[in-house]
Write a protein that holds these residues in place. Structure first.
Motif, PDB file in Angstrom:
ATOM      1  N   GLN A  73       0.831  -1.207   0.000  1.00 46.50           N
ATOM      2  CA  GLN A  73       0.000   0.000   0.000  1.00 46.50           C
ATOM      3  C   GLN A  73       0.872   1.267   0.000  1.00 46.50           C
ATOM      4  O   GLN A  73       0.781   2.104   0.900  1.00 46.50           O
ATOM      5  N   PRO A  74       1.732   1.392  -1.036  1.00 46.75           N
ATOM      6  CA  PRO A  74       2.673   2.518  -1.086  1.00 46.75           C
ATOM      7  C   PRO A  74       1.965   3.853  -1.304  1.00 46.75           C
ATOM      8  O   PRO A  74       0.846   3.906  -1.814  1.00 46.75           O
ATOM      9  N   VAL A  75       2.638   4.909  -0.907  1.00 44.43           N
ATOM     10  CA  VAL A  75       2.080   6.255  -1.078  1.00 44.43           C
ATOM     11  C   VAL A  75       3.099   7.133  -1.792  1.00 44.43           C
ATOM     12  O   VAL A  75       4.283   6.818  -1.871  1.00 44.43           O
ATOM     13  N   ALA A  76       2.604   8.281  -2.311  1.00 44.32           N
ATOM     14  CA  ALA A  76       3.445   9.343  -2.878  1.00 44.32           C
ATOM     15  C   ALA A  76       4.465   8.801  -3.879  1.00 44.32           C
ATOM     16  O   ALA A  76       4.097   8.124  -4.840  1.00 44.32           O
ATOM     17  N   SER A  77       5.752   9.098  -3.673  1.00 50.83           N
ATOM     18  CA  SER A  77       6.785   8.750  -4.655  1.00 50.83           C
ATOM     19  C   SER A  77       6.919   7.245  -4.829  1.00 50.83           C
ATOM     20  O   SER A  77       7.257   6.762  -5.920  1.00 50.83           O
ATOM     21  N   ASP A  78       6.653   6.466  -3.769  1.00 48.70           N
ATOM     22  CA  ASP A  78       6.724   5.010  -3.890  1.00 48.70           C
ATOM     23  C   ASP A  78       5.693   4.504  -4.897  1.00 48.70           C
ATOM     24  O   ASP A  78       5.993   3.658  -5.742  1.00 48.70           O
ATOM     25  N   LEU A  79       4.490   5.026  -4.796  1.00 50.69           N
ATOM     26  CA  LEU A  79       3.439   4.616  -5.724  1.00 50.69           C
ATOM     27  C   LEU A  79       3.764   5.059  -7.147  1.00 50.69           C
ATOM     28  O   LEU A  79       3.527   4.322  -8.105  1.00 50.69           O
ATOM     29  N   ARG A  80       4.316   6.260  -7.290  1.00 47.85           N
ATOM     30  CA  ARG A  80       4.713   6.737  -8.634  1.00 47.85           C
ATOM     31  C   ARG A  80       5.755   5.806  -9.238  1.00 47.85           C
ATOM     32  O   ARG A  80       5.733   5.540 -10.440  1.00 47.85           O
ATOM     33  N   ASP A  81       6.679   5.349  -8.406  1.00 48.43           N
ATOM     34  CA  ASP A  81       7.726   4.451  -8.886  1.00 48.43           C
ATOM     35  C   ASP A  81       7.107   3.170  -9.451  1.00 48.43           C
ATOM     36  O   ASP A  81       7.464   2.712 -10.548  1.00 48.43           O
ATOM     37  N   ILE A  82       6.177   2.593  -8.739  1.00 47.84           N
ATOM     38  CA  ILE A  82       5.542   1.354  -9.187  1.00 47.84           C
ATOM     39  C   ILE A  82       4.734   1.585 -10.459  1.00 47.84           C
ATOM     40  O   ILE A  82       4.812   0.802 -11.418  1.00 47.84           O
ATOM     41  N   ILE A  83       3.969   2.673 -10.481  1.00 52.27           N
ATOM     42  CA  ILE A  83       3.163   2.981 -11.669  1.00 52.27           C
ATOM     43  C   ILE A  83       4.057   3.204 -12.890  1.00 52.27           C
ATOM     44  O   ILE A  83       3.776   2.720 -13.993  1.00 52.27           O
ATOM     45  N   ALA A  84       5.162   3.936 -12.696  1.00 53.28           N
ATOM     46  CA  ALA A  84       6.095   4.179 -13.792  1.00 53.28           C
ATOM     47  C   ALA A  84       6.648   2.862 -14.324  1.00 53.28           C
ATOM     48  O   ALA A  84       6.772   2.665 -15.538  1.00 53.28           O
ATOM     49  N   ASN A  85       6.955   1.927 -13.423  1.00 57.14           N
ATOM     50  CA  ASN A  85       7.475   0.634 -13.855  1.00 57.14           C
ATOM     51  C   ASN A  85       6.429  -0.175 -14.612  1.00 57.14           C
ATOM     52  O   ASN A  85       6.760  -0.866 -15.582  1.00 57.14           O
ATOM     53  N   LEU A  86       5.186  -0.090 -14.185  1.00 61.51           N
ATOM     54  CA  LEU A  86       4.114  -0.755 -14.927  1.00 61.51           C
ATOM     55  C   LEU A  86       4.035  -0.233 -16.356  1.00 61.51           C
ATOM     56  O   LEU A  86       3.904  -1.001 -17.321  1.00 61.51           O
ATOM     57  N   LYS A  87       4.095   1.087 -16.498  1.00 54.94           N
ATOM     58  CA  LYS A  87       4.028   1.691 -17.828  1.00 54.94           C
ATOM     59  C   LYS A  87       5.277   1.373 -18.646  1.00 54.94           C
ATOM     60  O   LYS A  87       5.197   1.126 -19.857  1.00 54.94           O
ATOM     61  N   LEU A  88       6.434   1.387 -17.991  1.00 59.11           N
ATOM     62  CA  LEU A  88       7.680   1.048 -18.677  1.00 59.11           C
ATOM     63  C   LEU A  88       7.621  -0.374 -19.233  1.00 59.11           C
ATOM     64  O   LEU A  88       8.069  -0.635 -20.357  1.00 59.11           O
ATOM     65  N   ALA A  89       7.078  -1.284 -18.442  1.00 60.55           N
ATOM     66  CA  ALA A  89       6.988  -2.673 -18.880  1.00 60.55           C
ATOM     67  C   ALA A  89       6.181  -2.785 -20.167  1.00 60.55           C
ATOM     68  O   ALA A  89       6.540  -3.531 -21.089  1.00 60.55           O
ATOM     69  N   THR A  90       5.092  -2.029 -20.250  1.00 60.67           N
ATOM     70  CA  THR A  90       4.268  -2.030 -21.462  1.00 60.67           C
ATOM     71  C   THR A  90       5.047  -1.516 -22.665  1.00 60.67           C
ATOM     72  O   THR A  90       4.989  -2.092 -23.761  1.00 60.67           O
ATOM     73  N   ASP A  91       5.803  -0.428 -22.459  1.00 65.45           N
ATOM     74  CA  ASP A  91       6.584   0.116 -23.573  1.00 65.45           C
ATOM     75  C   ASP A  91       7.707  -0.827 -23.987  1.00 65.45           C
ATOM     76  O   ASP A  91       7.984  -0.990 -25.182  1.00 65.45           O
ATOM     77  N   PHE A  92       8.351  -1.484 -23.018  1.00 62.61           N
ATOM     78  CA  PHE A  92       9.389  -2.462 -23.354  1.00 62.61           C
ATOM     79  C   PHE A  92       8.807  -3.610 -24.180  1.00 62.61           C
ATOM     80  O   PHE A  92       9.422  -4.070 -25.143  1.00 62.61           O
ATOM     81  N   GLU A  93       7.626  -4.064 -23.793  1.00 71.59           N
ATOM     82  CA  GLU A  93       6.989  -5.154 -24.533  1.00 71.59           C
ATOM     83  C   GLU A  93       6.714  -4.729 -25.980  1.00 71.59           C
ATOM     84  O   GLU A  93       6.956  -5.496 -26.922  1.00 71.59           O
ATOM     85  N   ARG A  94       6.245  -3.503 -26.152  1.00 73.20           N
ATOM     86  CA  ARG A  94       5.945  -3.030 -27.506  1.00 73.20           C
ATOM     87  C   ARG A  94       7.222  -2.805 -28.320  1.00 73.20           C
ATOM     88  O   ARG A  94       7.227  -3.012 -29.543  1.00 73.20           O
TER      89      ARG A  94
END
Length: 221
Positions: A73-94
């Motif tokens: 249950q991360p907050v603030a910058s921790d949550l941004r880090d996880i969200i950014a990695n989720l999006k990065l994973a999608t771009d790497f796959e593409r």
């Protein structure tokens, strides 16, 4: 082990896995370029097969991100880090898909007997796109905003090379109408390389999102 220490270790594992995927993606596009330059069917088959490996790693990273959100249950910058990695994973796959698609087109050309001369700017476009991917990955590893901004600026170079390449291919079709289908495959190759660069730009933008909490530029779909 405290919750914070556990979270830190899990994030480190996630970052290491992302770096591994990024390296594999960069290698795939480099091999795709080599496949095209040499009309190498064996290498094309290898790149296509490796896409499944990257897809599996992306799936695992996505699962890691979801578990982190659920457990920590991360907050603030921790949550941004996880969200950014989720999006990065999608771009790497593409990006990996783009490298695979290059090889699919090369395999068609080989099987159809097309071993056409490449436009002079096409290989330059490959190199620029690969550089964008490498610098974007460096920006991710070092959390360096300036490197991320360098990637955004380089996208214009790839776009210019893409336009030049298309113009050269159109002229080649006019000069050699019997090879139009082969040249159309090269048009598709050029488009996949241009899209690869777009997703490298996305990676840089997600790094900026993590660092600043906002996206200044619309991310490519």
């Amino acid at each position: 082990m405290t919750m914070r220490k556990e979270y830190t270790q899990e994030m480190e594992t996630l970052h290491n896995n992302m770096i591994r995927i990024g390296s594999l993606v960069e290698k795939s596009m480099d091999q795709a370029r080599e496949t095209l330059e040499n009309y190498d069917d064996d290498l094309a088959i290898k790149v296509i097969a490796n896409d499944d490996v990257i897809d599996q790693l992306v799936l695992e990273v996505t699962h890691e991100c979801i578990l982190l959100i659920a457990k920590q249950q991360p907050v603030a910058s921790d949550l941004r880090d996880i969200i950014a990695n989720l999006k990065l994973a999608t771009d790497f796959e593409r990006m990996a898909d783009n490298a695979e698609d290059v090889c699919v087109n090369v395999r068609y050309m080989i099987s159809s007997g097309y071993r056409l001369p490449l436009p002079k700017d096409m290989i330059r476009m490959f190199e620029e796109a690969k550089t964008m991917a490498r610098v974007a990955m460096d920006a991710y590893v070092t959390r360096d905003r300036e490197k991320a901004m360098q990637v955004l600026k380089r996208d214009d170079v790839v776009d210019q090379l893409y336009e030049l390449t298309l113009n050269q291919l159109v002229q080649a079709m006019k000069d050699d109408s019997k090879s139009i289908n082969g040249y159309l495959s090269l048009v598709m190759v050029a488009k996949h390389v241009e899209r690869f660069a777009d997703h490298a730009e996305n990676v840089a933008e997600w790094v900026i999102y993590y660092l600043e909490g906002a996206l200044d530029v619309k991310v490519q779909e």
